[in-house]
Design an enzyme around this catalytic site. Structure first.
Site, mmCIF file in Angstrom:
data_model
loop_
_atom_site.group_PDB
_atom_site.id
_atom_site.type_symbol
_atom_site.label_atom_id
_atom_site.label_comp_id
_atom_site.label_asym_id
_atom_site.label_seq_id
_atom_site.Cartn_x
_atom_site.Cartn_y
_atom_site.Cartn_z
ATOM 1 N N GLN A 144 32.147 38.706 48.894
ATOM 2 C CA GLN A 144 31.770 37.803 47.802
ATOM 3 C C GLN A 144 32.725 36.629 47.662
ATOM 4 O OE1 GLN A 144 32.595 41.099 44.846
ATOM 5 N NE2 GLN A 144 33.199 39.355 43.562
ATOM 6 N N CYS A 150 30.005 40.211 41.903
ATOM 7 C CA CYS A 150 29.933 41.582 42.398
ATOM 8 C C CYS A 150 28.635 42.255 41.983
ATOM 9 C CB CYS A 150 31.126 42.375 41.886
ATOM 10 S SG CYS A 150 31.262 42.411 40.075
ATOM 11 N N HIS A 287 33.791 45.858 37.574
ATOM 12 C CA HIS A 287 33.392 45.570 38.949
ATOM 13 C C HIS A 287 32.152 46.368 39.328
ATOM 14 C CE1 HIS A 287 33.847 44.118 42.970
ATOM 15 N NE2 HIS A 287 34.226 45.265 43.492
ATOM 16 N N ASN A 308 32.016 48.323 48.959
ATOM 17 C CA ASN A 308 32.538 47.218 48.173
ATOM 18 C C ASN A 308 32.062 45.901 48.784
ATOM 19 O OD1 ASN A 308 33.954 45.821 46.221
ATOM 20 N ND2 ASN A 308 35.944 46.720 46.700
#
Length: 344
Positions: A144, A150, A287, A308
């Site tokens: 990102q 996110c 997050h 992630n």
């Protein structure tokens, strides 16, 4: 008497010489260490393409880098944790600066109406371990960058997963479409958002374009209506996993990749490198990530496999294994607090 004085004088001189040599040697050691650290910082800058605007900023970043490296090495040398830290792309950021990058709107979670249905409620048996990557339902790790979206990466990863399971095709979908076009409600591009609202947009928009047609730019842009009209995947709805229940989350992840929110603000999360992460973290959700499996480590620790969106240089090639079945009902780092998934 004279010989005694001479002996004392000689001893004093030798002592002073010894002290001087020790101080000088220590200074040389410190100089060598600092020179070595400067070299490591220079190499790190090249590796990560870092450029600073002036010598003042470079020195500031070097000092932060040096402190972070010191704490990372001290943590790893302690050898009392089942996970390791590493010097990654965040090494010149203070923890406060790092925390400011996470834009999941966790403070708004309590105001969002949870969906009343949970399709996996009556699931009674799940595999002992599962990795959706091995079943072809997970696209490669994305990054990102400095955009706080996110939430979009988490929602897209879950949508990519259900699309593979319902159509047999793994398609990399567009986060940038959500950043640019999903701006009429809670979601505000690089300034943060929520996965449920992203699912809502995909549903109302009747689909999402591919990454190729609507590529990621990492900044807030104007909605590209032509690209947005090229729907490559769609969903029929979305559901929330019952909050504060790792057993409910397990039922969901056993059936598809699931969007989850976590508290990723800690120093140890910032520099996580490998192993099963067991803390420390709180439950201030900041997050959005995606649970793409679960398992048990060699030492018997149960874990969640989490995708992630910080590139492959963070964690285990972009993934983190987080301890599962902890005493806190919220799960480690709050992973069980705000989970949801799209339906097809």
């Amino acid at each position: 008497m004279a010989s005694k004085k001479l002996f004392h004088c000689t001893s004093l001189v030798l002592l002073l010489v010894f002290v001087f040599c020790a101080v000088e040697a220590n200074a040389r050691t410190l100089d060598d260490h600092d020179a070595s650290m400067h070299e490591r910082h220079e190499q790190w800058m090249v590796q990560h393409g870092k450029l600073y605007k002036d010598p003042y900023e470079k020195e500031l970043r070097y000092q932060i880098f040096k402190e972070n490296v010191k704490h990372i090495e001290a943590f790893n040398n302690a050898r009392n944790k089942p996970y390791k830290l590493g010097i990654n792309q965040f090494a010149d950021l203070t923890n406060e600066e790092f925390k400011a990058r996470n834009k999941f709107k966790g403070h708004m979670c309590s105001t969002i109406t949870r969906t009343p249905t949970f399709k996996y409620e009556h699931v009674s048996a799940v595999p002992a371990s599962l990795d959706w990557r091995q079943k072809g339902a997970v696209t490669p790790i994305k990054n990102q960058g400095q955009c706080g979206c996110c939430w979009a990466f988490s929602a897209v990863a879950a949508t990519e997963g259900i699309t593979k399971l319902s159509t047999g095709k793994l398609i990399s979908l567009s986060e940038q479409e959500l950043v640019d076009c999903d701006t009429k409600g809670v979601d505000q591009g690089c300034e943060g958002g929520l996965m449920d609202d992203a699912f809502k947009f995909i549903l109302q928009n009747k689909g999402l374009a591919t990454e190729t047609i609507y590529p990621y730019q990492g900044v807030d842009g104007t909605c590209n209506a032509n690209a947005e009209a090229n729907h490559a995947a769609s969903i029929k709805g979305y559901e929330d996993v019952p909050a504060n229940s790792e057993s409910a989350l397990l039922k969901a992840v056993a059936n598809q990749p699931v969007s989850v929110a976590i508290d990723a603000s800690g120093f140890e999360f910032q520099f996580y490198s490998s192993g099963v992460f067991t803390g420390s973290c709180g439950t201030s959700l900041d997050h959005g990530v995606t649970a793409v499996g679960y398992g048990v480590s060699d030492d018997g620790t149960k874990y969640w496999l989490v995708k992630n969106s910080w590139g492959t240089e963070w964690g285990e090639q972009g993934y983190i294994r987080m301890q599962r079945d902890v005493a806190a009902k919220e799960g480690l780092c709050g992973i069980a607090m705000q989970a949801s998934y799209p339906t097809a």
